[in-house]
Design a protein around this motif. Structure first.
Motif, short mmCIF file in Angstrom:
data_model
loop_
_atom_site.label_atom_id
_atom_site.label_comp_id
_atom_site.label_asym_id
_atom_site.label_seq_id
_atom_site.Cartn_x
_atom_site.Cartn_y
_atom_site.Cartn_z
N ARG A 191 0.84 -1.21 0.00
CA ARG A 191 0.00 0.00 0.00
C ARG A 191 0.87 1.26 0.00
O ARG A 191 0.56 2.25 -0.68
CB ARG A 191 -0.93 -0.04 1.21
N LEU A 192 1.94 1.23 0.75
CA LEU A 192 2.86 2.38 0.77
C LEU A 192 3.47 2.62 -0.61
O LEU A 192 3.67 3.76 -1.02
CB LEU A 192 3.95 2.16 1.82
N ARG A 193 3.77 1.53 -1.32
CA ARG A 193 4.29 1.67 -2.69
C ARG A 193 3.25 2.34 -3.58
O ARG A 193 3.58 3.17 -4.43
CB ARG A 193 4.65 0.30 -3.26
N GLY A 218 5.98 12.81 10.77
CA GLY A 218 7.19 12.76 9.95
C GLY A 218 7.99 11.50 10.20
O GLY A 218 8.49 10.87 9.27
N VAL A 219 8.11 11.10 11.46
CA VAL A 219 8.84 9.87 11.80
C VAL A 219 8.10 8.65 11.25
O VAL A 219 8.72 7.69 10.77
CB VAL A 219 9.05 9.75 13.32
N LEU A 220 6.76 8.68 11.28
CA LEU A 220 5.99 7.57 10.71
C LEU A 220 6.26 7.44 9.21
O LEU A 220 6.36 6.33 8.68
CB LEU A 220 4.49 7.78 10.95
N ARG A 221 6.38 8.56 8.53
CA ARG A 221 6.72 8.52 7.09
C ARG A 221 8.11 7.92 6.89
O ARG A 221 8.33 7.15 5.96
CB ARG A 221 6.62 9.91 6.48
N TYR A 222 9.04 8.29 7.77
CA TYR A 222 10.39 7.71 7.70
C TYR A 222 10.31 6.19 7.88
O TYR A 222 10.96 5.43 7.13
CB TYR A 222 11.26 8.34 8.79
N MET A 223 9.52 5.73 8.86
CA MET A 223 9.37 4.30 9.09
C MET A 223 8.76 3.62 7.87
O MET A 223 9.17 2.51 7.49
CB MET A 223 8.48 4.05 10.31
N MET A 253 9.07 4.49 4.76
CA MET A 253 10.10 4.37 3.72
C MET A 253 11.09 3.24 4.05
O MET A 253 11.58 2.56 3.17
CB MET A 253 10.85 5.70 3.56
N ARG A 254 11.35 3.05 5.34
CA ARG A 254 12.23 1.94 5.73
C ARG A 254 11.58 0.60 5.43
O ARG A 254 12.26 -0.34 5.01
CB ARG A 254 12.55 2.03 7.23
N TRP A 255 10.28 0.48 5.65
CA TRP A 255 9.59 -0.77 5.34
C TRP A 255 9.69 -1.09 3.86
O TRP A 255 9.86 -2.23 3.46
CB TRP A 255 8.12 -0.69 5.75
N ILE A 256 9.54 -0.04 3.04
CA ILE A 256 9.63 -0.25 1.59
C ILE A 256 11.05 -0.65 1.19
O ILE A 256 11.26 -1.56 0.40
CB ILE A 256 9.20 1.02 0.84
N ARG A 257 12.02 0.02 1.78
CA ARG A 257 13.43 -0.21 1.41
C ARG A 257 13.94 -1.55 1.94
O ARG A 257 14.65 -2.27 1.24
CB ARG A 257 14.28 0.93 1.98
N ASP A 258 13.60 -1.88 3.18
CA ASP A 258 14.15 -3.06 3.84
C ASP A 258 13.10 -4.16 3.94
O ASP A 258 12.60 -4.46 5.02
CB ASP A 258 14.64 -2.70 5.25
N GLU A 259 12.75 -4.74 2.82
CA GLU A 259 11.75 -5.81 2.82
C GLU A 259 12.20 -6.94 3.72
O GLU A 259 13.37 -7.32 3.73
CB GLU A 259 11.52 -6.32 1.39
N GLY A 260 11.27 -7.49 4.47
CA GLY A 260 11.58 -8.58 5.37
C GLY A 260 11.84 -8.13 6.79
O GLY A 260 11.88 -8.93 7.71
N VAL A 261 12.03 -6.80 6.99
CA VAL A 261 12.22 -6.28 8.34
C VAL A 261 10.84 -6.02 8.93
O VAL A 261 10.08 -5.22 8.39
CB VAL A 261 13.06 -4.97 8.32
N ASP A 262 10.52 -6.68 10.04
CA ASP A 262 9.15 -6.56 10.54
C ASP A 262 8.92 -5.22 11.22
O ASP A 262 9.85 -4.47 11.54
CB ASP A 262 8.80 -7.73 11.47
N GLN A 263 7.65 -4.93 11.46
CA GLN A 263 7.25 -3.62 11.96
C GLN A 263 7.75 -3.36 13.37
O GLN A 263 8.15 -2.23 13.69
CB GLN A 263 5.73 -3.52 11.90
#
Length: 203
Positions: free
Chosen positions: A109-111, A168-173, A175-185
């Motif tokens: 969804r973020l993508r 703003g920090v939530l948006r940063y998080m 982007m990290r989820w999108i970049r680092d697939e497999g890293v859980d929330q």
């Protein structure tokens, strides 16, 4: 709180619709996807679809974000922890829209939001309600901490500033989820809180 079998079935159907809607839009683009396509992929009728979502866009963006858990909100206001930003971030992530959700659905969804400005605008509109709630909770916490004689206008400004920082920090998080697939929330949240602590101490 224990859910009934009917509630569990409703939730499972809603999530299936959302997953299929998002997957189809990622594959074909938003304009090319129809409600019929989502229904076919989900094995349901249009009538059932409209029992869950009013529009195709609503299925893609997702159900309305829940409000922050009342018990967690009271605990947040009463807490005297030293890191208000991190605590507010954890409250929002745990109570509203992040933790405990389908991680692949969230990332997909973020993508979509990145690629489709109209969907991003819809998401931002949905966030307005929870944004106001965060600001009110932070204000109540700061008013309790400040005591009698505090400048109310200044406390409101502090709450507004911190709320924008949380978003703003939530948006940063995200982007990290999108970049680092497999890293859980949960790990992403913990790493972000740790990074915030190091960064703010440096500043």
């Amino acid at each position: 709180m224990k859910t009934t079998l009917r509630e569990d079935k409703h939730q499972a159907t809603s999530q299936r619709l959302e997953r299929n809607a998002v997957s189809l839009v990622l594959e074909h683009g938003f304009d090319a996807v129809t409600v019929d396509m989502i229904c076919n992929a989900s094995g349901i009728s249009q009538r059932t679809f409209f029992n869950y979502f009013k529009t195709k866009e609503a299925a893609v963006v997702g159900a309305e974000p829940p409000t922050i858990d009342e018990g967690k909100a009271r605990a947040f206001i009463a807490t005297d922890g030293p890191d208000l930003l991190a605590e507010a971030l954890q409250l929002v992530a745990a109570s509203s829209m992040m933790l405990g959700t389908d991680e692949k659905l969230l990332t997909d969804r973020l993508r979509l939001f990145e690629k489709n400005p109209q969907l991003l605008l819809r998401q931002m509109d949905r966030m307005n309600r929870i944004t106001a709630e965060i600001a009110e909770l932070v204000y109540l916490r700061r008013r309790r901490e400040a005591g009698l004689g505090a400048d109310e206008a200044d406390l409101r400004e502090q709450a507004d500033l911190l709320t924008h920082a949380v978003l703003g920090v939530l948006r940063y998080m995200a982007m990290r989820w999108i970049r680092d697939e497999g890293v859980d929330q949960v790990r992403t949240l913990a790493a972000t809180v740790t990074l915030l602590g190091r960064t703010l101490r440096v500043i």
